[in-house]
Write an enzyme that holds these catalytic residues in place. Structure first.
Site, PDB file in Angstrom:
ATOM      1  N   LYS A  18      -5.673 -10.629  -6.241  1.00 18.22           N
ATOM      2  CA  LYS A  18      -6.834 -10.711  -5.356  1.00 18.22           C
ATOM      3  C   LYS A  18      -7.978  -9.854  -5.898  1.00 18.22           C
ATOM      4  O   LYS A  18      -7.725  -8.770  -6.423  1.00 18.22           O
ATOM      5  CB  LYS A  18      -6.379 -10.185  -3.983  1.00 18.22           C
ATOM      6  CG  LYS A  18      -7.305 -10.420  -2.842  1.00 18.22           C
ATOM      7  CD  LYS A  18      -6.753  -9.798  -1.569  1.00 18.22           C
ATOM      8  CE  LYS A  18      -6.920  -8.297  -1.564  1.00 18.22           C
ATOM      9  NZ  LYS A  18      -6.789  -7.670  -0.253  1.00 18.22           N
ATOM     10  N   LYS A  26     -11.650  -4.092  -3.966  1.00 21.21           N
ATOM     11  CA  LYS A  26     -12.475  -2.913  -4.256  1.00 21.21           C
ATOM     12  C   LYS A  26     -11.628  -1.789  -4.845  1.00 21.21           C
ATOM     13  O   LYS A  26     -12.159  -0.860  -5.416  1.00 21.21           O
ATOM     14  CB  LYS A  26     -13.241  -2.448  -3.010  1.00 21.21           C
ATOM     15  CG  LYS A  26     -12.445  -2.302  -1.734  1.00 21.21           C
ATOM     16  CD  LYS A  26     -13.401  -2.096  -0.537  1.00 21.21           C
ATOM     17  CE  LYS A  26     -12.856  -2.684   0.732  1.00 21.21           C
ATOM     18  NZ  LYS A  26     -13.816  -2.879   1.790  1.00 21.21           N
ATOM     19  N   LYS A  41       0.817  -1.220   0.000  1.00 20.65           N
ATOM     20  CA  LYS A  41       0.000   0.000   0.000  1.00 20.65           C
ATOM     21  C   LYS A  41       0.842   1.258   0.000  1.00 20.65           C
ATOM     22  O   LYS A  41       0.439   2.281  -0.548  1.00 20.65           O
ATOM     23  CB  LYS A  41      -0.939   0.021   1.211  1.00 20.65           C
ATOM     24  CG  LYS A  41      -2.191  -0.808   1.042  1.00 20.65           C
ATOM     25  CD  LYS A  41      -3.248  -0.303   2.007  1.00 20.65           C
ATOM     26  CE  LYS A  41      -4.612  -0.904   1.779  1.00 20.65           C
ATOM     27  NZ  LYS A  41      -5.603  -0.367   2.708  1.00 20.65           N
TER      28      LYS A  41
HETATM   29  P1  AMP Z   1     -11.072  -5.152   3.637  1.00 20.18           P
HETATM   30  O1  AMP Z   1     -12.055  -4.856   2.574  1.00 20.18           O
HETATM   31  O2  AMP Z   1      -9.652  -5.062   3.163  1.00 20.18           O
HETATM   32  O3  AMP Z   1     -11.329  -4.439   4.905  1.00 20.18           O
HETATM   33  O4  AMP Z   1     -11.269  -6.698   3.961  1.00 20.18           O
HETATM   34  C1  AMP Z   1     -12.267  -7.145   4.833  1.00 20.18           C
HETATM   35  C2  AMP Z   1     -12.268  -8.649   4.949  1.00 20.18           C
HETATM   36  O5  AMP Z   1     -12.519  -9.236   3.663  1.00 20.18           O
HETATM   37  C3  AMP Z   1     -10.931  -9.244   5.425  1.00 20.18           C
HETATM   38  O6  AMP Z   1     -11.194 -10.321   6.280  1.00 20.18           O
HETATM   39  C4  AMP Z   1     -10.284  -9.706   4.155  1.00 20.18           C
HETATM   40  O7  AMP Z   1      -9.378 -10.760   4.373  1.00 20.18           O
HETATM   41  C5  AMP Z   1     -11.497 -10.162   3.359  1.00 20.18           C
HETATM   42  N1  AMP Z   1     -11.241 -10.079   1.917  1.00 20.18           N
HETATM   43  C6  AMP Z   1     -11.019  -8.959   1.170  1.00 20.18           C
HETATM   44  N2  AMP Z   1     -10.805  -9.267  -0.108  1.00 20.18           N
HETATM   45  C7  AMP Z   1     -10.893 -10.632  -0.184  1.00 20.18           C
HETATM   46  C8  AMP Z   1     -10.778 -11.575  -1.269  1.00 20.18           C
HETATM   47  N3  AMP Z   1     -10.521 -11.172  -2.511  1.00 20.18           N
HETATM   48  N4  AMP Z   1     -10.930 -12.881  -0.977  1.00 20.18           N
HETATM   49  C9  AMP Z   1     -11.205 -13.296   0.285  1.00 20.18           C
HETATM   50  N5  AMP Z   1     -11.322 -12.463   1.337  1.00 20.18           N
HETATM   51  C10 AMP Z   1     -11.172 -11.147   1.109  1.00 20.18           C
END
Ligand code: AMP
Ligand code: TRP
Length: 342
Positions: free
Chosen positions: A201, A204, A118
């Site tokens: 991955k 968003k 990041k």
């Molecule tokens: P974040 O949107 O980064 O706050 O992620 C929130 C949760 O979603 C965390 O537990 C991440 O590990 C999970 N997460 C985000 N992107 C993915 C993905 N592509 N596959 C699986 N889990 C995800």
């Protein structure tokens, strides 16, 4: 290791830094829903303090926080049973994070791959908050003495650091106060990949909207994105082993398995031998049938802003009842005069 028996308690959080994706839903939210029940107390958070470690437009942050709350509820989090709140409204998170900033070492933070990704090349220009982010995440978890943390695969390293912080605090002060938390990284979809590139991955923040399924996408958009998803020309194998070296194929099968609550083996028993021309419509139909009710419920809830704000305020109150005494005990352990009276 700690000797103390801690109440089985689940904590997890999602950043309100943009729309929710299928990755968030399958890797996190759906599993949060599955953990609700008599076995655990469940606490789920919109981590707005984490989101602002990179720039967030204030109006968008408010919108995304409410939309995330609507997403949690639409996906099946019951705000009576679980505690649902936004992080900034429970000041004990930031207060404990300060203590942890003084426990964690610079070298530990520097090793975090998410920091490296990041911050990019110009680390001097990244916010101090982005660097300290994992200490705040440890505080989120440990301010509740949470024992289990469901997350996607990408958070594994942060959870190891949370354990290191708990262990160092306990050692430094000669106490058995913070639990050594268990990461819960299970199921077929702990790492949902981009629909355009099986080595990346689903995120968003990907510039291509075709790379992800958003929880707000309508049925036609979901079907189109799946139809256009990158694949290879071969038929699906009938065994998991046949998915090695086929990241795009494996990703679509994983998504199918997670949405249909089957193992990858079970999916391949049914779909082995099929071409993508046949499998993609099956996946699109399944995805639409599972996601459409969630997105329409989210839209309905977004029309009831006052109700969302009421739920968040009540959640923050309940969270503070657990967090405030743990912060006071921490302060007392550290030697802060006046602590321990809450
Ligand atoms: P974040 O949107 O980064 O706050 O992620 C929130 C949760 O979603 C965390 O537990 C991440 O590990 C999970 N997460 C985000 N992107 C993915 C993905 N592509 N596959 C699986 N889990 C995800
Ligand atoms: N860092 C997590 C992410 O980006 C979000 C998060 C913050 C979190 N605090 C947490 C997850 C505590 C689990 C527990 O996905």
């Amino acid at each position: 290791m700690t000797e103390t028996q801690f109440t089985p308690r689940v904590f997890s959080g999602i950043q309100p830094s943009g729309g929710l994706t299928l990755g968030n839903y399958l890797g996190a939210m759906k599993r949060f829903v599955d953990m609700q029940g008599p076995e655990f107390e469940t606490i789920y958070c919109m981590v707005d303090l984490h989101a602002i470690t990179v720039w967030q437009d204030p109006a968008a942050l408010s919108h995304n926080t409410r939309e995330l709350c609507a997403g949690y509820i639409a996906a099946g989090i019951d705000p009576e049973q679980s505690i649902l709140f936004n992080q900034s409204q429970v000041p004990e998170h930031a207060q404990l994070a300060w203590i942890f900033n003084c426990v964690a070492r610079m070298g530990w933070m520097q090793r975090m791959t998410q920091w490296k990704d990041k911050a990019g090349k110009n680390t001097q220009n990244a916010s101090l908050g982005l660097f300290a982010y994992p200490a705040l995440m440890a505080a989120d978890i440990l301010i509740y003495h949470a024992t289990h943390v469901p997350v996607g695969e990408d958070q594994k390293q942060h959870l190891e650091l949370t354990r290191d912080i708990a262990i160092k605090f306990n050692n430094d002060f000669g106490v058995d106060f913070f639990p050594v938390t268990e990461p819960v990284i299970e199921g077929a979809a702990t790492r949902v990949m981009s629909l355009r590139d099986g080595s990346k991955k689903m995120s968003k923040s990907d510039p291509s909207d075709m790379s992800r399924i958003n929880m707000t996408d309508d049925a036609d958009t979901i079907a189109r994105k799946i139809r256009k998803a990158k694949t290879d020309p071969d038929a699906l194998p009938s065994e998991v082993k046949g998915l090695e070296e086929r990241p795009e194929a494996r990703n679509l099968v994983n998504i199918y398995a997670a949405l249909s609550e089957q193992t990858v083996d079970q999916v391949l028993t049914e779909a082995g031998g099929k071409q993508f021309g046949a499998f993609k419509p099956m996946l699109a139909e399944l995805a639409v049938s599972k996601l459409s009710p969630i997105s329409s419920e989210m839209a309905r809830l977004m029309g009831e802003e006052a109700e969302i704000d009421r739920i968040l305020a009540r959640g923050a109150e309940r969270a503070r009842e657990i967090a405030a005494p743990i912060l006071q005990q921490t302060y007392a352990i550290v030697g802060m005069v006046g602590a321990g009276k809450s």
